[in-house]
Design an enzyme around this catalytic site. Structure first.
Site, mmCIF file in Angstrom:
data_model
loop_
_atom_site.group_PDB
_atom_site.id
_atom_site.type_symbol
_atom_site.label_atom_id
_atom_site.label_comp_id
_atom_site.label_asym_id
_atom_site.label_seq_id
_atom_site.Cartn_x
_atom_site.Cartn_y
_atom_site.Cartn_z
ATOM 1 N N ARG A 100 0.838 -1.191 0.000
ATOM 2 C CA ARG A 100 0.000 0.000 0.000
ATOM 3 C C ARG A 100 0.878 1.248 0.000
ATOM 4 N NH1 ARG A 100 -3.087 -3.024 -1.539
ATOM 5 N NH2 ARG A 100 -5.171 -3.581 -0.769
ATOM 6 N N GLU A 156 -3.426 7.885 -5.452
ATOM 7 C CA GLU A 156 -3.466 7.318 -6.787
ATOM 8 C C GLU A 156 -4.705 7.862 -7.499
ATOM 9 O OE1 GLU A 156 -3.458 3.076 -6.422
ATOM 10 O OE2 GLU A 156 -1.421 2.997 -5.602
ATOM 11 N N HIS A 176 0.175 1.049 -10.235
ATOM 12 C CA HIS A 176 -0.660 0.061 -9.541
ATOM 13 C C HIS A 176 -1.282 -0.922 -10.539
ATOM 14 C CE1 HIS A 176 -3.176 -0.590 -5.628
ATOM 15 N NE2 HIS A 176 -2.763 -1.728 -6.170
#
Length: 322
Positions: free
Chosen positions: A237, A266, A285
């Site tokens: 994370r 993000e 990601h």
């Protein structure tokens, strides 16, 4: 809902084989598949479809769950579940299950590739190629004989450890409780032993979830405790890391490099210092998602198992309290 024939709403882009695997979990159920729009990962069901569903497979918009009066199981396609924990989001009568166990191969291979690229200076050679330069960037590193510290020893961390061990690395795992070392790890330490373990590692890779204990853990003190010239990898994370402290450790050359597939926030703002930080390899990601087909195979298998458990009134795999 009857015990043997739930109405199952599926918003994942499953192929025929994956649908067959899912439906094997409850052959008598009624299945509705919602196709994703171009460019989207998941289908967007109507409020009526959500209201009629006994089971939903996929990360449905939490706002739609207010009308999910028939819901008995929400099977997420993600390992994370934070968006569904607010009081009243998931009906009290429904079980909430995550997809822990589906992403180990995909995420670990992606972060392992990023690590190897840094160790062999591949991003730098790509820049030389783009500028039409023929140059030698100097010495490179190897995982053979290297000390690798993996924070988080679950599915993803264990997959990553096995990849590093296969290259000849000595891998230490760190979690809250220590305990016996799983396959791929030589030894275990607790998070309380982290400061000493950081100083012994050539590579520190994190796959821990976002918790009160992990948010901001990778700060200036953390990076200073790491061995000079070591590498940092984060596939867990983004809020683990204090951004300015990682950038400072890279700019000061205390760290040789960092690889990140997760950030906070993000998407990353265009003015964020990560974009221009030296020796930082960044991906948006994408290590998880559905880019590797085996992920959807795994999710379909987990969902099928939980459909079988639901119809048999048995405990749900990966159930999350809400």
């Amino acid at each position: 809902m009857t015990a043997s024939s739930p109405n199952v709403l599926v918003i994942l882009p499953l192929n025929d084989a994956q649908r067959a695997r899912l439906e094997a979990g409850a052959p008598s159920a009624r299945y509705t598949y919602v196709a994703a729009k171009p460019g989207a990962m998941l289908g967007e069901p109507s409020a009526e479809q959500v209201a009629d569903a006994d089971v939903i497979v996929g990360n449905v918009d939490p706002k739609l769950l207010a009308g999910a009066g028939a819901l008995r199981l929400l099977q997420l396609n993600s390992a994370g579940y934070d968006n569904y924990l607010a009081a009243g989001t998931v009906p009290a009568s429904a079980a909430l299950a995550c997809a822990t166990g589906a992403y180990g191969q995909a995420v670990s291979e992606h972060l392992f590739a990023m690590l190897l690229a840094m160790l062999k200076r591949l991003p730098g050679y790509h820049e030389l190629q783009r500028s039409h330069e023929w140059g030698d960037l100097g010495p490179v590193c190897t995982l053979a004989g290297a000390n690798v510290l993996v924070l988080g020893t679950g599915d993803i961390g264990s997959h990553f450890a096995r990849l590093c061990a296969a290259m000849g690395a000595r891998v230490t795992g760190a979690n809250r409780h220590g305990g016996e070392a799983p396959a791929g790890f030589e030894r275990m330490v607790t998070m309380d032993e982290l400061p000493q373990a950081l100083g012994q590692a050539d590579v520190v890779a994190s796959f821990v979830p976002s918790t009160a204990e992990t948010r901001g853990l990778a700060d200036a003190r953390f990076f200073l405790a790491m061995r000079e010239g070591s590498y940092f990898v984060n596939g867990g994370r983004g809020d683990l890391v204090v951004d300015r402290d990682l950038v400072a450790a890279l700019e000061g050359r205390h760290l040789a490099g960092a690889a990140l597939d997760v950030t906070a926030p993000e998407p990353l703002p265009t003015n964020h210092p990560y974009w221009d930080a030296p020796n930082l390899l960044l991906t948006p990601h994408v290590s998880g998602g559905f880019h590797l087909p085996v992920v959807l195979d795994n999710i379909a298998g987990i969902a099928a198992e939980n459909l079988a458990h639901l119809t048999a009134s048995e405990p749900i795999r990966n159930e999350v309290r809400h």
